[in-house]
Scaffold this active site. Sequence first.
Site, PDB file in Angstrom:
ATOM      1  N   GLU A  89       4.955  -0.962  -2.162  1.00 20.25           N
ATOM      2  CA  GLU A  89       4.703  -1.290  -3.566  1.00 20.25           C
ATOM      3  C   GLU A  89       4.463  -0.020  -4.376  1.00 20.25           C
ATOM      4  OE1 GLU A  89       3.161  -2.434  -0.833  1.00 20.25           O
ATOM      5  OE2 GLU A  89       2.210  -4.387  -1.190  1.00 20.25           O
ATOM      6  N   CYS A 104      -2.070  -4.688  -0.443  1.00 19.00           N
ATOM      7  CA  CYS A 104      -3.391  -4.370   0.121  1.00 19.00           C
ATOM      8  C   CYS A 104      -4.463  -4.271  -0.967  1.00 19.00           C
ATOM      9  CB  CYS A 104      -3.322  -3.059   0.907  1.00 19.00           C
ATOM     10  SG  CYS A 104      -2.892  -1.620  -0.089  1.00 19.00           S
TER      11      CYS A 104
HETATM   12 ZN   LIG Z   1      -0.623  -1.207  -0.017  1.00 18.27          ZN
END
Ligand SMILES: [Zn+2]
Length: 113
Positions: free
Chosen positions: A17, A44
């Site tokens: 990302e 995350c």
């Molecule tokens: Zn991450």
Amino acid sequence: MLATGYTAETDPAHHAEEAALAKLADRRGADLVGATIYTSMEPCTVRRSRPTPCARLILAAGIGRVVLALREPALFADCDGVRTLRRAGVDVVERGDLAGLVRDINAHLLAPA
Ligand SMILES: [Zn+2]
């Protein structure tokens, strides 16, 4: 498509990302509310390698929708990306039907040490 990215694409510590969002840095100010980020694993919320977790990067970019296949396994970090993003108003779509494929291609990471 605005950008793509994969883990460790430009830096061994970069998450996918992060790699994709970095390519949009020169579009700062662009309205990304209508954009969707497609990611194999849950963004995350806790990182050992970098100070800013992907969920926070996604929120900072103003992206309105996230599609993911596999929730972050607990063995990496205590991650709460889906709930964090939803609480902030992001439309999160989970494609559990694709989770097995993501698990397969990440088997080297997911296997117990
Ligand atoms: Zn991450």
